[in-house]
Write an enzyme that holds these catalytic residues in place. Structure first.
Site, PDB file in Angstrom:
ATOM      1  N   ASP A  15     -23.086   4.129  51.629  1.00 54.79           N
ATOM      2  CA  ASP A  15     -23.953   5.191  52.169  1.00 54.79           C
ATOM      3  C   ASP A  15     -24.216   4.964  53.663  1.00 54.79           C
ATOM      4  O   ASP A  15     -24.834   5.811  54.319  1.00 54.79           O
ATOM      5  CB  ASP A  15     -25.254   5.333  51.364  1.00 54.79           C
ATOM      6  CG  ASP A  15     -26.111   4.090  51.399  1.00 54.79           C
ATOM      7  OD1 ASP A  15     -25.674   3.052  51.926  1.00 54.79           O
ATOM      8  OD2 ASP A  15     -27.258   4.146  50.888  1.00 54.79           O
ATOM      9  N   ASP A  46     -21.415   4.148  46.577  1.00 50.52           N
ATOM     10  CA  ASP A  46     -22.861   3.905  46.639  1.00 50.52           C
ATOM     11  C   ASP A  46     -23.637   5.046  45.996  1.00 50.52           C
ATOM     12  O   ASP A  46     -23.329   6.231  46.210  1.00 50.52           O
ATOM     13  CB  ASP A  46     -23.308   3.817  48.109  1.00 50.52           C
ATOM     14  CG  ASP A  46     -23.545   2.391  48.557  1.00 50.52           C
ATOM     15  OD1 ASP A  46     -23.724   1.493  47.709  1.00 50.52           O
ATOM     16  OD2 ASP A  46     -23.572   2.169  49.785  1.00 50.52           O
ATOM     17  N   GLU A 103     -28.842  -0.436  45.036  1.00 55.89           N
ATOM     18  CA  GLU A 103     -29.651  -1.471  45.686  1.00 55.89           C
ATOM     19  C   GLU A 103     -30.838  -1.859  44.819  1.00 55.89           C
ATOM     20  O   GLU A 103     -31.463  -0.999  44.185  1.00 55.89           O
ATOM     21  CB  GLU A 103     -30.143  -0.956  47.048  1.00 55.89           C
ATOM     22  CG  GLU A 103     -29.003  -0.647  48.009  1.00 55.89           C
ATOM     23  CD  GLU A 103     -29.482  -0.197  49.386  1.00 55.89           C
ATOM     24  OE1 GLU A 103     -30.702  -0.204  49.646  1.00 55.89           O
ATOM     25  OE2 GLU A 103     -28.620   0.174  50.205  1.00 55.89           O
ATOM     26  N   GLU A 154     -26.891  -9.185  51.273  1.00 54.84           N
ATOM     27  CA  GLU A 154     -26.941  -8.748  52.677  1.00 54.84           C
ATOM     28  C   GLU A 154     -28.048  -9.467  53.424  1.00 54.84           C
ATOM     29  O   GLU A 154     -29.201  -9.517  52.970  1.00 54.84           O
ATOM     30  CB  GLU A 154     -27.140  -7.221  52.756  1.00 54.84           C
ATOM     31  CG  GLU A 154     -27.194  -6.735  54.208  1.00 54.84           C
ATOM     32  CD  GLU A 154     -26.992  -5.240  54.401  1.00 54.84           C
ATOM     33  OE1 GLU A 154     -26.684  -4.530  53.417  1.00 54.84           O
ATOM     34  OE2 GLU A 154     -27.149  -4.785  55.558  1.00 54.84           O
TER      35      GLU A 154
HETATM   36  O1  KIV Z   1     -23.461   1.215  52.790  1.00 61.33           O
HETATM   37  C1  KIV Z   1     -22.749   0.240  53.040  1.00 61.33           C
HETATM   38  O2  KIV Z   1     -21.801   0.310  53.828  1.00 61.33           O
HETATM   39  C2  KIV Z   1     -23.066  -1.015  52.371  1.00 61.33           C
HETATM   40  C3  KIV Z   1     -22.387  -2.247  52.857  1.00 61.33           C
HETATM   41  C4  KIV Z   1     -22.867  -2.597  54.188  1.00 61.33           C
HETATM   42  C5  KIV Z   1     -22.519  -3.371  51.888  1.00 61.33           C
HETATM   43  O3  KIV Z   1     -23.854  -1.038  51.477  1.00 61.33           O
END
Ligand code: KIV
Length: 276
Positions: free
Chosen positions: A49, A88, A120, A186
């Protein structure tokens, strides 16, 4: 029998089986051409995302919608034949209840063809992860700095320093026990990332974490030098494509203004020369 057997696209179970093995290579991809490049070298292509900030100029990932994820997810799936495509779940599409998460995860996978979703959260999302996995949806978890929670975390800070370390450890253990096939760490300090990697049975994929993780992920546009609005400490630029693009566009503009482009070889003659 042909000399080389066709290469099968990786599945979540293949990624999970790589725990403790050769490092997993992951990059984001948002479009078909970039997905083709990523697919040639990586195990996972993440439709992150982050596309909201990188491609759409949003100030954070909060404003990313299901429709944006589906549009880019479809494009990436068209460009990937070997890497597992993970998509995501955008902010607001899964936090309310396991049922809401299932409805939206199923839609993301059915409409794009992605092989897994990422969401997340740690302890708080464990029940949802168990619900999704039990109903056929492979889940990549994401703990430590969770950018969708920027407003409650108070910024994009390192997570798990000092007394906070056990909270991040508990999050990683909770998502692993709930059935996630891998977990992104992260902005988690080096030593803690290594301890988590030893403690959980699923692959850890670091971004701003540790070389001791089971794999690494970066935002493609960051590592190519295409996204230059800001540069986190964990980003290594493996290319300077933004600068190369700037130079190419400047050269084009100068040639158009000087009427030196298009040249004779770029235009069509009014009369074709007869063949000898
Ligand atoms: O949205 C994204 O690109 C991510 C990565 C940075 C792990 O979640």
């Amino acid at each position: 029998m042909s000399a080389s057997a066709p290469v099968r696209q990786l599945m979540a179970a293949d990624i999970q089986a790589r725990k403790g093995g050769a490092p997993l290579v992951c990059l984001t991809a948002y479009t078909t051409p970039m997905a083709r490049l990523v697919d040639a070298h990586c195990d996972l292509a993440l439709v992150g995302d982050s596309l909201g900030m990188v491609l759409h100029g949003l100030p954070s990932t909060i404003g990313v919608t299901m429709e944006m994820m589906i549009l880019h997810g479809k494009a990436v799936v068209r460009g990937a034949s070997k890497a597992l495509v993970v998509i995501d779940m955008p902010f607001g599409s899964y936090e309310e209840s396991p049922a809401q998460a299932f409805r939206n995860a199923a839609r993301l996978m059915a409409e794009t063809g992605a092989g897994a979703v990422k969401l997340e959260g740690g302890v708080q999302m464990a029940e949802t992860i168990r619900f999704l996995v039990g109903r056929g949806i492979p889940v990549m978890a994401h703990v430590g700095l969770t950018p969708q929670a920027v407003n409650t975390l108070g910024g994009y800070k390192v997570q798990g320093r000092d007394a906070d370390a056990e909270r991040v450890m508990a999050d990683a253990k909770a998502v692993a026990e709930a059935g996630a096939f891998s977990v992104v760490l992260e902005k988690v300090p080096d030593g803690l990332s290594r301890r988590i990697t030893e403690a959980v049975a699923i692959p850890t994929v670091g971004i701003g974490a540790s070389a001791g993780c089971d794999g690494q992920v970066l935002v493609l546009d960051d590592m190519l030098g295409l996204f230059t609005d800001f540069r986190p400490k964990f980003v290594k630029r493996f290319g300077e494509l933004g600068q190369a693009a700037d130079e190419a566009i400047a050269a084009y503009a100068a040639e158009v203004r000087a009427r030196s482009f298009p040249a004779a070889e770029h235009v069509f003659p009014d009369v074709l020369k007869a063949k000898a």
